[in-house]
Design a protein around this motif. Sequence first.
Motif, PDB file in Angstrom:
ATOM      1  N   LEU A 250       0.836  -1.198   0.000  1.00 23.19           N
ATOM      2  CA  LEU A 250       0.000   0.000   0.000  1.00 23.19           C
ATOM      3  C   LEU A 250       0.871   1.247   0.000  1.00 23.19           C
ATOM      4  O   LEU A 250       1.933   1.268   0.624  1.00 23.19           O
ATOM      5  N   SER A 251       0.389   2.289  -0.646  1.00 24.19           N
ATOM      6  CA  SER A 251       1.053   3.587  -0.561  1.00 24.19           C
ATOM      7  C   SER A 251       0.650   4.264   0.746  1.00 24.19           C
ATOM      8  O   SER A 251      -0.327   3.882   1.394  1.00 24.19           O
ATOM      9  N   THR A 252       1.391   5.289   1.126  1.00 23.36           N
ATOM     10  CA  THR A 252       1.053   6.056   2.323  1.00 23.36           C
ATOM     11  C   THR A 252      -0.318   6.697   2.184  1.00 23.36           C
ATOM     12  O   THR A 252      -1.079   6.790   3.158  1.00 23.36           O
ATOM     13  N   THR A 253      -0.660   7.123   0.978  1.00 27.36           N
ATOM     14  CA  THR A 253      -1.969   7.750   0.757  1.00 27.36           C
ATOM     15  C   THR A 253      -3.105   6.769   1.029  1.00 27.36           C
ATOM     16  O   THR A 253      -4.077   7.109   1.720  1.00 27.36           O
ATOM     17  N   ILE A 254      -2.993   5.550   0.498  1.00 23.34           N
ATOM     18  CA  ILE A 254      -4.037   4.544   0.732  1.00 23.34           C
ATOM     19  C   ILE A 254      -4.102   4.186   2.220  1.00 23.34           C
ATOM     20  O   ILE A 254      -5.188   4.018   2.787  1.00 23.34           O
TER      21      ILE A 254
ATOM     22  N   MET B 160       6.892   5.907  11.104  1.00 30.97           N
ATOM     23  CA  MET B 160       7.988   6.876  11.305  1.00 30.97           C
ATOM     24  C   MET B 160       9.197   6.189  11.926  1.00 30.97           C
ATOM     25  O   MET B 160      10.352   6.441  11.535  1.00 30.97           O
ATOM     26  N   ALA B 161       8.946   5.311  12.909  1.00 31.77           N
ATOM     27  CA  ALA B 161      10.058   4.608  13.559  1.00 31.77           C
ATOM     28  C   ALA B 161      10.779   3.702  12.569  1.00 31.77           C
ATOM     29  O   ALA B 161      12.015   3.630  12.557  1.00 31.77           O
ATOM     30  N   ALA B 162      10.016   2.993  11.731  1.00 28.52           N
ATOM     31  CA  ALA B 162      10.640   2.117  10.735  1.00 28.52           C
ATOM     32  C   ALA B 162      11.468   2.917   9.732  1.00 28.52           C
ATOM     33  O   ALA B 162      12.512   2.445   9.259  1.00 28.52           O
TER      34      ALA B 162
ATOM     35  N   ASP C 245       7.223  11.049   2.020  1.00 25.34           N
ATOM     36  CA  ASP C 245       6.640  10.501   3.258  1.00 25.34           C
ATOM     37  C   ASP C 245       7.290  11.095   4.501  1.00 25.34           C
ATOM     38  O   ASP C 245       7.632  10.394   5.466  1.00 25.34           O
ATOM     39  N   ASN C 246       7.449  12.423   4.500  1.00 22.57           N
ATOM     40  CA  ASN C 246       8.017  13.129   5.646  1.00 22.57           C
ATOM     41  C   ASN C 246       6.865  13.624   6.525  1.00 22.57           C
ATOM     42  O   ASN C 246       6.057  14.449   6.098  1.00 22.57           O
TER      43      ASN C 246
END
Length: 418
Positions: free
Chosen positions: A51-55, A258-260, A384-385
């Motif tokens: 999945l993308s961050t948007t989805i 974020m941690a990953a 993805d910031n």
Amino acid sequence: MMTALKSRAAIIITNETAIALIGMYCMAVVMGFGRFLFTATLPDIMTQLPLSTTIAGWLASINYIGYFIGALIAMFVPQRLTWRMLILWTIVSVITTMLLVVPNMSLNLWYIVRLLSGIASGIAMILSSSFVIQSLSDERRSVLSTVHYAGIGVGISASAILTWWLLSLGYHFEVIWLVAGIIGLPVLWLLYAIRPVDAMAFELGKDQASSIRQTYRNFKRSLYEAIVGHHKAIALLLASYVLAGFGYITSATFLPVMAAQRLTTEACAGLSIWLVVGIFAMISNPIWGALAKRIGEVKTLMGLTLLQALGMYLPIGIDGPIGLYGNAMILGLTFVGMVSMTLTIIKNINPTYSNLLIGLATLAYALGQFIGPLVTVALAGDNDNFNAGLLVAAIGLLIGLVLVFCFWRQIKVGKSSR
């Protein structure tokens, strides 16, 4: 016949500590698993599907839309049907948790399942809070209600541990969700055991069945009676609660991601950091409950809001694990406390309409949670910031702090004019 009745009565649990613990278990299932297991498993979901961050942001937000709808439904539940509706929607929560084991499920089905899960979480969270807290005596309510709300932290911790354990065994998110659903099954029997004594004797006759129009009229009348004389104070508190939902949800959705991203040398960094959130959420409520008894719920809520705003800024201002773990600790310490303080405050404005007022507050919180991930994803961009999202969350919380202060001034004015 008499023996059957005695047997039925024998399994009714009336001990207040037991009721609070069952409430904690229910909250762990419908909130810790039904909502926040998604956060724990999100890195694996994004990798496996992919999945993308948007989805991922939309899947989170669709769950919060469901939470919003659930809160709206809960507002229409009459007090006498609270337990029955709680049982029904807890069943839905458990089923939708287990449904994610289905292989090759389409994205549209994911949206439907997460929507239903959100609806179930919203209804069960409000009705369990109302039912459990109203079952407690006045002298024990303040202490045992913290046990009930600690279920959110217990569920978050359990979601992190369960995900960590099953991933280490080579399984993926599908099995994790199935096992979580199985863990939640016993809560259904326990909720049955704390039913009202007259629950089984209740029959819905024709004279008791209300038309949709009459239900709406009753709701309007109840809403008016619930807020009359308090509308300014309630409006300020609800507006602050929108921003509270908006403020915490960036971390509550994307912290493991974020941690990953940032702690690439640490195995399972996202899950260890999510476990920190759960642990601090578990221990936070007794702390804030004790503080609220000394200085009051409103002042405690203001302190929690300020602390959470600071926590949102930490990953921006401090690079590496310190900023992220600091954010996790503060998120765990504050968000459950902010929920319990706000719901206690708004319920105490007019306890007769606790379901309705808690529902209004949860609607406000859900609205903020729906907007939050979408704003965060939009600000994250192609890289993805999440820093911009965290900064906006912190600003939102500070505005919410001002609104809580205005609420405090408003209720002081109201008390002095009586």
